[in-house]
Design a protein around this motif. Structure first.
Motif, PDB file in Angstrom:
ATOM      1  N   VAL A 166      -7.670 -12.052 -31.611  1.00 28.16           N
ATOM      2  CA  VAL A 166      -8.902 -11.586 -30.983  1.00 28.16           C
ATOM      3  C   VAL A 166      -9.793 -12.795 -30.680  1.00 28.16           C
ATOM      4  O   VAL A 166     -10.417 -12.886 -29.625  1.00 28.16           O
ATOM      5  CB  VAL A 166      -9.611 -10.578 -31.907  1.00 28.16           C
ATOM      6  N   ASN A 167      -9.784 -13.730 -31.615  1.00 29.88           N
ATOM      7  CA  ASN A 167     -10.532 -14.970 -31.460  1.00 29.88           C
ATOM      8  C   ASN A 167     -10.185 -15.695 -30.147  1.00 29.88           C
ATOM      9  O   ASN A 167     -11.071 -16.070 -29.371  1.00 29.88           O
ATOM     10  CB  ASN A 167     -10.220 -15.874 -32.662  1.00 29.88           C
ATOM     11  N   THR A 168      -8.890 -15.877 -29.898  1.00 30.55           N
ATOM     12  CA  THR A 168      -8.446 -16.537 -28.661  1.00 30.55           C
ATOM     13  C   THR A 168      -9.000 -15.808 -27.442  1.00 30.55           C
ATOM     14  O   THR A 168      -9.416 -16.440 -26.466  1.00 30.55           O
ATOM     15  CB  THR A 168      -6.908 -16.504 -28.517  1.00 30.55           C
ATOM     16  N   ASN A 169      -8.946 -14.485 -27.504  1.00 33.29           N
ATOM     17  CA  ASN A 169      -9.383 -13.700 -26.355  1.00 33.29           C
ATOM     18  C   ASN A 169     -10.882 -13.817 -26.112  1.00 33.29           C
ATOM     19  O   ASN A 169     -11.310 -13.926 -24.962  1.00 33.29           O
ATOM     20  CB  ASN A 169      -8.986 -12.237 -26.534  1.00 33.29           C
ATOM     21  N   LEU A 170     -11.653 -13.792 -27.198  1.00 32.58           N
ATOM     22  CA  LEU A 170     -13.103 -13.901 -27.017  1.00 32.58           C
ATOM     23  C   LEU A 170     -13.488 -15.290 -26.519  1.00 32.58           C
ATOM     24  O   LEU A 170     -14.438 -15.452 -25.762  1.00 32.58           O
ATOM     25  CB  LEU A 170     -13.830 -13.599 -28.330  1.00 32.58           C
ATOM     26  N   ALA A 171     -12.715 -16.283 -26.933  1.00 32.92           N
ATOM     27  CA  ALA A 171     -13.052 -17.661 -26.545  1.00 32.92           C
ATOM     28  C   ALA A 171     -12.642 -17.958 -25.103  1.00 32.92           C
ATOM     29  O   ALA A 171     -13.169 -18.880 -24.480  1.00 32.92           O
ATOM     30  CB  ALA A 171     -12.361 -18.638 -27.491  1.00 32.92           C
ATOM     31  N   TYR A 172     -11.717 -17.151 -24.580  1.00 37.71           N
ATOM     32  CA  TYR A 172     -11.101 -17.470 -23.278  1.00 37.71           C
ATOM     33  C   TYR A 172     -12.089 -17.653 -22.119  1.00 37.71           C
ATOM     34  O   TYR A 172     -12.062 -18.698 -21.454  1.00 37.71           O
ATOM     35  CB  TYR A 172     -10.050 -16.417 -22.938  1.00 37.71           C
ATOM     36  N   LYS A 225     -16.353  -8.360 -38.044  1.00 39.24           N
ATOM     37  CA  LYS A 225     -15.996  -9.769 -37.796  1.00 39.24           C
ATOM     38  C   LYS A 225     -14.608 -10.125 -38.319  1.00 39.24           C
ATOM     39  O   LYS A 225     -13.988 -11.076 -37.863  1.00 39.24           O
ATOM     40  CB  LYS A 225     -17.047 -10.700 -38.411  1.00 39.24           C
ATOM     41  N   SER A 226     -14.093  -9.317 -39.281  1.00 37.27           N
ATOM     42  CA  SER A 226     -12.747  -9.576 -39.808  1.00 37.27           C
ATOM     43  C   SER A 226     -11.702  -9.419 -38.708  1.00 37.27           C
ATOM     44  O   SER A 226     -10.567  -9.894 -38.825  1.00 37.27           O
ATOM     45  CB  SER A 226     -12.431  -8.608 -40.941  1.00 37.27           C
ATOM     46  N   MET A 227     -12.108  -8.754 -37.623  1.00 38.00           N
ATOM     47  CA  MET A 227     -11.225  -8.520 -36.480  1.00 38.00           C
ATOM     48  C   MET A 227     -10.790  -9.815 -35.802  1.00 38.00           C
ATOM     49  O   MET A 227      -9.730  -9.881 -35.195  1.00 38.00           O
ATOM     50  CB  MET A 227     -12.026  -7.666 -35.494  1.00 38.00           C
ATOM     51  N   LEU A 228     -11.622 -10.872 -35.912  1.00 34.18           N
ATOM     52  CA  LEU A 228     -11.380 -12.103 -35.162  1.00 34.18           C
ATOM     53  C   LEU A 228      -9.999 -12.696 -35.403  1.00 34.18           C
ATOM     54  O   LEU A 228      -9.382 -13.244 -34.501  1.00 34.18           O
ATOM     55  CB  LEU A 228     -12.449 -13.152 -35.515  1.00 34.18           C
ATOM     56  N   ARG A 229      -9.527 -12.575 -36.647  1.00 33.17           N
ATOM     57  CA  ARG A 229      -8.238 -13.202 -36.971  1.00 33.17           C
ATOM     58  C   ARG A 229      -7.050 -12.306 -36.648  1.00 33.17           C
ATOM     59  O   ARG A 229      -5.918 -12.720 -36.762  1.00 33.17           O
ATOM     60  CB  ARG A 229      -8.218 -13.602 -38.449  1.00 33.17           C
ATOM     61  N   ARG A 230      -7.329 -11.049 -36.262  1.00 34.12           N
ATOM     62  CA  ARG A 230      -6.228 -10.110 -36.019  1.00 34.12           C
ATOM     63  C   ARG A 230      -5.435 -10.491 -34.766  1.00 34.12           C
ATOM     64  O   ARG A 230      -5.986 -10.959 -33.772  1.00 34.12           O
ATOM     65  CB  ARG A 230      -6.796  -8.692 -35.855  1.00 34.12           C
ATOM     66  N   LYS A 231      -4.125 -10.262 -34.832  1.00 30.89           N
ATOM     67  CA  LYS A 231      -3.274 -10.487 -33.657  1.00 30.89           C
ATOM     68  C   LYS A 231      -3.452  -9.315 -32.697  1.00 30.89           C
ATOM     69  O   LYS A 231      -3.563  -8.171 -33.132  1.00 30.89           O
ATOM     70  CB  LYS A 231      -1.807 -10.557 -34.100  1.00 30.89           C
ATOM     71  N   VAL A 232      -3.476  -9.607 -31.421  1.00 31.11           N
ATOM     72  CA  VAL A 232      -3.762  -8.531 -30.466  1.00 31.11           C
ATOM     73  C   VAL A 232      -2.692  -7.447 -30.474  1.00 31.11           C
ATOM     74  O   VAL A 232      -2.975  -6.285 -30.215  1.00 31.11           O
ATOM     75  CB  VAL A 232      -3.960  -9.055 -29.019  1.00 31.11           C
ATOM     76  N   GLU A 233      -1.446  -7.817 -30.816  1.00 29.74           N
ATOM     77  CA  GLU A 233      -0.400  -6.784 -30.778  1.00 29.74           C
ATOM     78  C   GLU A 233      -0.544  -5.779 -31.916  1.00 29.74           C
ATOM     79  O   GLU A 233       0.074  -4.725 -31.887  1.00 29.74           O
ATOM     80  CB  GLU A 233       1.011  -7.400 -30.758  1.00 29.74           C
TER      81      GLU A 233
END
Lengths: 253, 279
Positions: free
Chosen positions: B154-160, B185-193
């Motif tokens: 999720v982090n990668t996606n928000l940063a994109y 905020k714990s969502m940030l480290r979750r994998k999108v799949e």
């Protein structure tokens, strides 16, 4: 090999023919055409090469390399049907990469500047560049459709066309390079490469033959990467217009 | 709620039709009618006057005779056939209409993923073709219905979106953005799949919010959400609008029109109707 023995090689074709007839594969006509073409093309090139090797003139060498690049780009270009002036782009790509690789080999004295070395080596380089171009174009066309939604999302998030197509390009380049890397990994264990085998049969010391083989394989990896980057960079922008809108390449055949 | 929606809606349509100048007699009329209906939306006549005046000064998007057609399998189709309308700055326009009637086509045109065959679209008074398309898409930003996330976390996606501009986003900014769509905020480290459909949709919305766009085009932003999440997202849409943002939103739910719409557009057979009347 004597002429009689050469004629006997046609016997192998008959085996394939018999199986095709027996199993009704319907491949007889293709087999006949393939046999005739292989015989005529190779015989002709054999005589041409014999002439060029004795003449040893650089115009002839360039002409032969030029023709092989032309044929290769026509062939690989088919995989990129729908991409504007794709055959020209492949021609320029293969031409410059083979030119560069060959110049490096000559400059660093890896190969002798004579027709009988330069022509076979450049032929192998062109062949490899053709396969890599075909694989790359195939994957790019697949990706342009399968990754279309992702590209549109990237565009809507404010990506330029280059940024939006980055992932589809890297995935296509990987797809084109992996076969080369894999075959480099297993060479010698799974199969003995054609060139090395040929040199050994013709009487070259196996270790000397291996040196040539390594030269060719290593230069293949470099030229594959160069072909992928160059062709990809030339082709990707045509997927978009100047307003960074996705226009596509039409449906795949 | 329904009465409020209709009132504010009538107000803006009425004004739009008065060719861009604030007609005080309308304001008086609306003041009266909203006064009768409910005071919740505009608690005082003063506020209403201010709000209406602001709207009249600033129409952020104008559609002028926009036409778009495609070559379909059974001949040409024309999802938009000479559509004209105005979007006032700071309003929420809800677009409804049967499937395949050009709602998403309209959004693609506004986001400049495509261009109209005829007519023009103005953003801040300038034809959108005159804007840098990449910059325009960051400002008139389109959140597609299918939440398509990039591989990774999720982090990668928000940063994109900001990374495309060579900018970085701090951890706390990301956490705040997630909170706006009701995600922890714990969502940030979750994998999108590993995300559920509803989570994906909210991550996709959060990713777009990182751009902080003046105009949001939302294509059914709550289609895969449960009731509680719908409430959070609708609340965020209202908050965005109240802070001066402009929202255009496709919806299939009449209740959502009533809950959110300042203006209601109906698209049908290539034509756009504002509040039951031809635009």
């Amino acid at each position: 090999m004597s002429t009689t023995a050469t004629l006997f090689t046609v016997g192998f074709i008959f085996i394939a023919m018999m199986i095709s007839l027996w199993q009704k594969l319907g491949l007889e006509k293709d087999l006949v055409v393939a046999t005739l073409r292989a015989t005529i093309q190779l015989t002709a090139i054999g005589f041409v090469l014999r002439y060029i090797f004795t003449a040893d003139r650089w115009e002839f060498i360039l002409l032969i390399i030029g023709i092989s690049i032309f044929v290769a780009s026509q062939n690989a270009g088919k995989r990129g049907e729908g991409i504007p002036s794709i055959r020209l782009k492949v021609f320029v790509t293969i031409g410059s990469v083979v030119g560069f690789t060959l110049s490096m080999m000559l400059l660093l004295d890896m190969v002798k500047p004579e027709a009988k070395t330069v022509i076979p080596i450049s032929g192998m380089l062109v062949g490899n560049a053709m396969v890599v171009s075909s694989l790359l174009l195939n994957r790019l066309k697949d990706n342009a459709e399968s990754m279309r939604d992702e590209i549109l999302v990237a565009l809507s998030l404010g990506a330029t066309r280059v940024q939006a197509s980055k992932r589809m390009l890297t995935s296509a380049i990987r797809g084109g390079m992996i076969p080369i890397i894999d075959s480099t990994k297993t060479v010698g264990l799974v199969q003995l490469p054609g060139m090395m085998t040929g040199l050994i049969i013709a009487g070259t010391d196996p270790v000397a033959a291996v040196r040539y083989q390594l030269l060719v394989m290593f230069s293949f990896t470099a030229s594959s990467a160069l072909v992928s980057i160059l062709l990809g960079t030339m082709v990707i922008p045509t997927l978009f217009n100047a307003a960074h809108q996705f226009v596509g390449w039409g449906k795949k055949n | 709620m329904g009465a409020q929606g209709t009132a504010s809606f009538t107000l803006k349509t009425g004004l739009i039709n008065t060719s861009g100048r604030l007609d005080i007699k309308w304001v008086g009329y609306i003041e009266k009618s909203t006064g009768c209906l409910s005071g919740a939306f505009f608690s005082r006549g003063e506020d209403l006057r201010k709000k209406v005046g602001g709207i009249m000064e600033k129409s952020i998007i104008q559609l002028e005779q926009v036409r778009k057609s495609y070559v379909g399998d059974d001949g040409p189709i024309t999802p938009l056939n000479g559509v004209s309308a105005v979007v006032p700055k700071g309003s929420c326009v809800v677009v409804t209409g049967p499937s395949g009637t050009g709602k998403s086509t309209l959004f693609r045109l506004l986001n400049r993923l495509e261009d109209p065959d005829q007519g023009r679209i103005l953003y801040r008074g300038r034809n959108i073709t005159e804007w840098n398309p990449v910059q325009l898409r960051r400002e008139v930003h389109y959140v597609v219905q299918q939440p398509i996330l990039f591989p990774g976390t999720v982090n990668t996606n928000l940063a994109y979106p900001l990374s495309l501009q060579g900018k970085e986003m701090s951890q706390s900014e990301m956490e705040n953005t997630l909170a706006r769509v009701g995600l922890d905020k714990s969502m940030l480290r979750r994998k999108v799949e590993d995300l559920s459909g509803g989570e994906r949709q909210r991550v996709s919305l959060a990713r777009s919010l990182t751009l902080n766009p003046p105009v949001l085009l939302l294509d059914e932003p709550t289609s895969s959400l449960d009731d509680a999440s719908i409430q959070v997202v609708e609340e965020e849409i209202r908050r965005f609008r109240d802070q001066g943002g402009t929202v255009l939103m496709i919806s299939h739910f009449q209740q959502q029109v009533q809950r959110l719409a300042d203006i209601h557009w109906r698209l049908s057979a290539g034509a756009l109707t504002v509040d039951g009347e031809n635009s």
